[in-house]
Design an enzyme around this catalytic site. Structure first.
Site, mmCIF file in Angstrom:
data_model
loop_
_atom_site.group_PDB
_atom_site.id
_atom_site.type_symbol
_atom_site.label_atom_id
_atom_site.label_comp_id
_atom_site.label_asym_id
_atom_site.label_seq_id
_atom_site.Cartn_x
_atom_site.Cartn_y
_atom_site.Cartn_z
ATOM 1 C CD GLU A 1 -4.653 -6.151 -11.373
ATOM 2 O OE1 GLU A 1 -5.869 -5.439 -11.029
ATOM 3 O OE2 GLU A 1 -4.778 -6.549 -12.208
ATOM 4 C CB SER B 1 1.160 -8.066 2.374
ATOM 5 O OG SER B 1 0.950 -7.385 3.405
ATOM 6 C CD GLU B 2 4.324 -4.583 4.905
ATOM 7 O OE1 GLU B 2 4.377 -5.484 3.900
ATOM 8 O OE2 GLU B 2 4.270 -3.500 4.892
ATOM 9 N N PRO C 1 -1.465 5.017 -3.537
ATOM 10 C CG PRO C 1 -1.848 6.021 -1.341
ATOM 11 C CD PRO C 1 -2.315 5.095 -2.424
ATOM 12 N N GLY D 1 -6.175 -0.012 -5.849
ATOM 13 C CA GLY D 1 -7.464 0.247 -4.984
ATOM 14 C C GLY D 1 -8.633 0.634 -5.978
ATOM 15 C CG ASN E 1 -6.723 -8.184 -0.621
ATOM 16 O OD1 ASN E 1 -5.722 -8.267 -1.128
ATOM 17 N ND2 ASN E 1 -7.899 -7.471 -1.362
ATOM 18 C CD GLU F 1 -2.839 -9.530 -10.997
ATOM 19 O OE1 GLU F 1 -3.571 -9.509 -10.172
ATOM 20 O OE2 GLU F 1 -1.623 -10.000 -11.006
ATOM 21 C CB CYS G 1 -8.939 -4.208 -4.757
ATOM 22 S SG CYS G 1 -8.986 -5.684 -5.898
ATOM 23 C CB ILE H 1 -0.588 -10.686 14.437
ATOM 24 C CG1 ILE H 1 0.748 -10.402 15.330
ATOM 25 C CG2 ILE H 1 -1.902 -10.465 15.427
ATOM 26 C CD1 ILE H 1 0.748 -8.798 15.508
HETATM 27 P P1 NAD Z 1 -0.102 -1.434 0.174
HETATM 28 O O1 NAD Z 1 -0.028 -0.695 -0.764
HETATM 29 O O2 NAD Z 1 0.119 -0.888 1.526
HETATM 30 O O3 NAD Z 1 1.139 -2.471 0.180
HETATM 31 C C1 NAD Z 1 1.252 -3.432 -1.128
HETATM 32 C C2 NAD Z 1 2.488 -4.135 -1.245
HETATM 33 O O4 NAD Z 1 3.565 -2.929 -1.654
HETATM 34 C C3 NAD Z 1 2.931 -4.690 0.331
HETATM 35 O O5 NAD Z 1 3.585 -5.983 0.058
HETATM 36 C C4 NAD Z 1 4.238 -3.525 0.502
HETATM 37 O O6 NAD Z 1 5.050 -4.346 1.414
HETATM 38 C C5 NAD Z 1 4.396 -3.283 -0.616
HETATM 39 N N1 NAD Z 1 5.232 -1.913 -0.812
HETATM 40 C C6 NAD Z 1 4.995 -0.816 0.041
HETATM 41 N N2 NAD Z 1 5.719 0.360 -0.269
HETATM 42 C C7 NAD Z 1 6.539 -0.170 -1.396
HETATM 43 C C8 NAD Z 1 7.635 0.494 -1.879
HETATM 44 N N3 NAD Z 1 7.881 1.700 -1.925
HETATM 45 N N4 NAD Z 1 8.264 -0.126 -3.109
HETATM 46 C C9 NAD Z 1 7.823 -1.790 -3.042
HETATM 47 N N5 NAD Z 1 6.794 -2.279 -2.468
HETATM 48 C C10 NAD Z 1 6.224 -1.475 -1.539
HETATM 49 O O7 NAD Z 1 -1.193 -2.117 0.087
HETATM 50 P P2 NAD Z 1 -2.141 -3.281 1.324
HETATM 51 O O8 NAD Z 1 -2.578 -2.278 2.282
HETATM 52 O O9 NAD Z 1 -1.231 -4.277 1.507
HETATM 53 O O10 NAD Z 1 -3.379 -3.843 0.506
HETATM 54 C C11 NAD Z 1 -4.486 -2.936 0.295
HETATM 55 C C12 NAD Z 1 -4.538 -2.141 -0.981
HETATM 56 O O11 NAD Z 1 -4.244 -3.184 -1.995
HETATM 57 C C13 NAD Z 1 -5.770 -1.629 -1.187
HETATM 58 O O12 NAD Z 1 -5.763 -0.352 -1.967
HETATM 59 C C14 NAD Z 1 -6.702 -2.696 -2.196
HETATM 60 O O13 NAD Z 1 -7.362 -1.839 -2.947
HETATM 61 C C15 NAD Z 1 -5.449 -2.895 -3.018
HETATM 62 N N6 NAD Z 1 -5.490 -4.369 -3.744
HETATM 63 C C16 NAD Z 1 -5.864 -4.276 -5.039
HETATM 64 C C17 NAD Z 1 -6.055 -5.600 -5.708
HETATM 65 C C18 NAD Z 1 -6.553 -5.297 -7.162
HETATM 66 O O14 NAD Z 1 -6.412 -6.472 -7.892
HETATM 67 N N7 NAD Z 1 -6.715 -4.437 -8.078
HETATM 68 C C19 NAD Z 1 -6.103 -6.394 -5.140
HETATM 69 C C20 NAD Z 1 -6.089 -6.766 -3.716
HETATM 70 C C21 NAD Z 1 -5.849 -5.496 -3.009
#
Ligand code: NAD
Length: 484
Positions: free
Chosen positions: A250, A178-179, A231, A252, A153, A458, A284, A28
Site C-alpha cells: 500500500e 512506523s518509528e 521507494p 504512495g 499517518n 486491503e 496516501c 514526540i
Molecule cells: P516510509 O516508506 O518511510 O516507511 C514506511 C514503513 O516502512 C516504516 O515503518 C519504516 O520504518 C519501514 N521501513 C523503511 N525502510 C524499510 C526497509 N528497508 N525494510 C522494511 N521496512 C522498512 O513511509 P512513511 O513516511 O512512514 O509514510 C508515508 C508514505 O506512506 C507515503 O508515501 C504514503 O503515501 C504512504 N501511505 C500509503 C497508504 C496506502 O494505503 N496506500 C496509506 C498510508 C500511507
C-alpha cells in the site's frame, strides 16, 4: 499532559516486553515538539521472540474453527469501540491529527475491520469440482506467520486493517509500526489479547527500517504487508521476492481530482478540501492534482480560498480544531521545501504557504493555482497540505494528463453529468476512484493502488485472497492405471 508512556516498548507473546539494549526511540507530540514517551527499538532477541511465539500461536490458531476466530475479532471490535476516546487521544498524541478526526476514523476504522473480518472468518471455504466420477476439492489455508509494516499517518487503522484479515484467515501477524508513531499498535495488540487471541498471535515490535528489513528477510515469514512510500515499497518488495513471499504493498500516490464546469461548486470545493487537507494532507490517496475546467476555475479558486481560510488551526486535543500539525519537524521541512519549489517554478500562491510560528510542526493549508504538469509540485508526492490546481479544457486531454504519472492509487471526478463521470473514471488507471465524493474508505470496499502505488488490496473480501492460499486436492474414485 496525559501519561502516554507504555508499560514497555514491545508487545510480544501476550505481554509487554522491554530490552533496553535496543536503540532509543523517543515519541514526540507533533503539536508541541515535546517528548511524550521513550521506547527502544527491537533487538535481535526481541525479534526472535516475536517470530518464535508467532509461529507457535499460528499453529494453534489455524486449527481453531473460523467462528471461534471470528468471535475473538468481534470481541476486540467491541473493546475498541468502548475505548474509542482513550484510543483517539493516543492517536492524536502519536500523529498530531485533531480529535475531530481521530474520534471518527481511526480506532473506529480498526473496529470496523475487526467486525467485518470477524464475520467473514466462519465463511471461508473451498469448493468442490466434479470431474466425472473423480473430483477435486479446494481448501483455503492460512499463509502462516505474516509481517505488517506501517506508515505514520494512520497507526491504529493500519494495525487493524492488516491484523483483522490476517487473523481471520488463520495467520499470525507481527506488526512493526512506523518509528514516528509507535504507540497505537501496542493498544491493538493488548486489546486482541484481552479479547482472547492466543499469546504470540499478534505481536508488536518497534524499530526503524532496519528492524522491518530483518522481519521481511526472515525465512520463516510467509507474507509481508507494507504501508509506506514507493521507494520503501520497492526495497521491501525486492527483499520479499528473494524469499518468494506473498506481498501486499500500500504505497504512495499523486492522485488526480477532476472538476468539470458543470460540477456543483460547493460539493467540488468540499471534495478538494477533504482530498487535500484532511490529516494535514498526510493521506496516501489524496487528490493533490486538482484539474479544474476553465469555466469554473476562478469561482472555484475564490470559494476554495474563502473556505480554507476558515480552517481552525491549533491544539489537536481541542475538539473545535479542524487542522493539526505535520507529524514531525522533518516532514514539515520536506513540505516547506516543496512550497518553495512551487513558488520558484512559477505557480501562483492562492492561500497559505508558510510555517506557523510557535511550538509544534504546523504549516498553513496551501493552495497553488496555474500549476503545470511539469512542475515538481505536480509530479512528486508531497504528503502535506499542498494542493496544486491545474487548468484543463478538454475531457480527453485531462484523462491523458491524469494518467501521466507512475502512481495509480486514487482518482476523483466532480460533475453533475453522470455519463461523463463514468466515462472518465472508466479510463483512469487507479485503484480507488470516487464520483462526487473523495477519500471514503469503508471496510466493505477494496482499497489499494495500481501501477507504482501498490500490489494487492486491503479491506473487503479481496483481502481474504491476499492473506490465504488455495490447496487443490485431486481424488480418484476408481483404479489408477500406469504405463508400466
Ligand atoms: P516510509 O516508506 O518511510 O516507511 C514506511 C514503513 O516502512 C516504516 O515503518 C519504516 O520504518 C519501514 N521501513 C523503511 N525502510 C524499510 C526497509 N528497508 N525494510 C522494511 N521496512 C522498512 O513511509 P512513511 O513516511 O512512514 O509514510 C508515508 C508514505 O506512506 C507515503 O508515501 C504514503 O503515501 C504512504 N501511505 C500509503 C497508504 C496506502 O494505503 N496506500 C496509506 C498510508 C500511507
Amino acid at each position: 499532559m496525559y501519561d502516554l508512556q507504555p508499560k514497555a516498548s514491545h508487545f510480544v507473546d501476550g505481554a509487554y516486553v522491554e530490552d533496553t539494549a535496543g536503540a532509543a526511540l523517543d515519541v514526540i507530540y507533533p503539536a508541541t515538539g515535546q517528548v511524550i514517551a521513550k521506547l527502544h527499538e527491537a533487538t535481535d532477541a526481541i525479534i526472535e521472540k516475536a517470530i518464535e511465539s508467532g509461529l507457535r500461536a499460528q499453529k494453534e490458531w489455524a486449527a481453531t474453527p473460523g467462528r471461534e476466530r471470528g468471535r475473538v475479532l468481534t470481541r476486540a471490535a467491541q473493546i475498541i469501540r468502548e475505548r474509542n476516546r482513550e484510543l483517539s487521544v493516543l492517536e492524536t498524541h502519536d500523529t498530531g491529527k485533531p480529535m475531530q478526526e481521530t474520534l471518527y476514523v481511526d480506532a473506529t476504522s480498526a473496529a470496523d475491520a475487526m467486525e467485518y473480518f470477524g464475520g467473514l472468518a466462519a465463511t471461508l471455504t473451498g469448493e468442490h469440482i466434479q470431474l466425472g466420477e473423480d473430483w477435486v476439492y479446494t481448501v483455503r489455508e492460512a499463509l502462516g506467520l505474516c509481517v505488517g509494516i506501517g506508515a505514520w499517518n494512520y497507526p491504529t487503522q493500519i494495525a487493524g486493517w492488516k491484523g483483522a484479515p490476517a487473523l481471520a484467515c488463520g495467520n499470525a501477524l507481527t506488526f512493526k509500526p512506523s518509528e514516528e508513531t509507535p504507540l497505537c499498535a501496542l493498544k491493538i495488540a493488548e486489546i486482541l489479547h484481552e479479547a482472547g487471541a492466543p499469546a504470540g498471535l499478534y505481536n508488536v515490535v518497534q524499530g526503524r527500517g532496519a528492524v522491518g528489513a530483518k522481519l521481511v528477510t526472515d525465512a520463516r515469514v510467509a507474507k509481508v504487508s507494507l504501508t509506506g512510500s514507493v521507494p520503501t515499497g520497492r526495497k521491501v518488495y525486492a527483499a520479499a521476492a528473494e524469499g518468494m513471499k506473498h506481498v501486499t504493498m500500500e504505497l504512495g500516490g499523486k492522485s488526480p481530482l477532476i472538476i468539470f464546469d458543470d460540477a456543483d461548486l460547493e460539493t467540488a470545493v468540499s471534495g478538494a478540501i477533504l482530498g487535500n487537507f484532511y490529516s494535514s494532507g498526510q493521506v496516501c490517496s489524496n487528490g493533490t492534482r486538482v484539474f479544474v475546467q476553465k469555466g469554473i476555475k476562478e469561482a472555484f479558486l475564490k470559494r476554495l480560498a474563502e473556505r480554507v481560510e476558515t480552517a481552525k488551526i491549533g491544539d489537536p486535543l481541542d475538539e473545535e480544531v479542524s487542522f493539526g500539525p505535520m507529524v514531525s519537524e522533518r516532514q514539515r521541512s520536506i513540505v516547506l521545501s516543496y512550497i518553495e519549489k512551487g513558488q520558484a517554478e512559477g505557480a501562483r500562491l492562492i492561500t497559505g504557504g508558510n510555517a506557523i510560528e510557535g511550538e509544534g510542526f504546523y504549516i498553513q493549508p496551501t493552495v497553488f493555482a496555474d500549476v503545470t504538469d511539469d512542475m515538481t509540485i505536480a509530479k512528486e508526492e508531497i504528503f502535506g497540505p499542498v494542493m496544486s490546481v491545474l487548468d484543463f479544457e478538454d475531457e480527453d486531454d485531462v484523462i491523458a494528463r491524469a494518467n501521466d504519472t507512475e502512481f495509480g492509487l486514487a482518482a476523483g471526478v466532480f460533475t453533475t453529468n453522470l455519463t461523463c463521470a463514468h466515462r472518465v473514471i472508466g479510463q483512469i488507471k487507479a485503484g480507488s476512484c470516487y464520483i462526487n465524493t473523495y477519500n471514503d474508505a469503508p471496510v466493505e470496499a477494496p482499497f489499494g493502488g495500481m501501477k507504482a502505488s501498490g500490489v494487492g488490496r486491503e479491506n473487503s473480501k479481496e483481502a481474504i485472497s491476499h492473506f490465504s492460499e488455495v490447496k487443490s486436492v485431486y481424488v480418484r474414485m476408481g483404479d489408477l492405471e500406469a504405463p508400466y
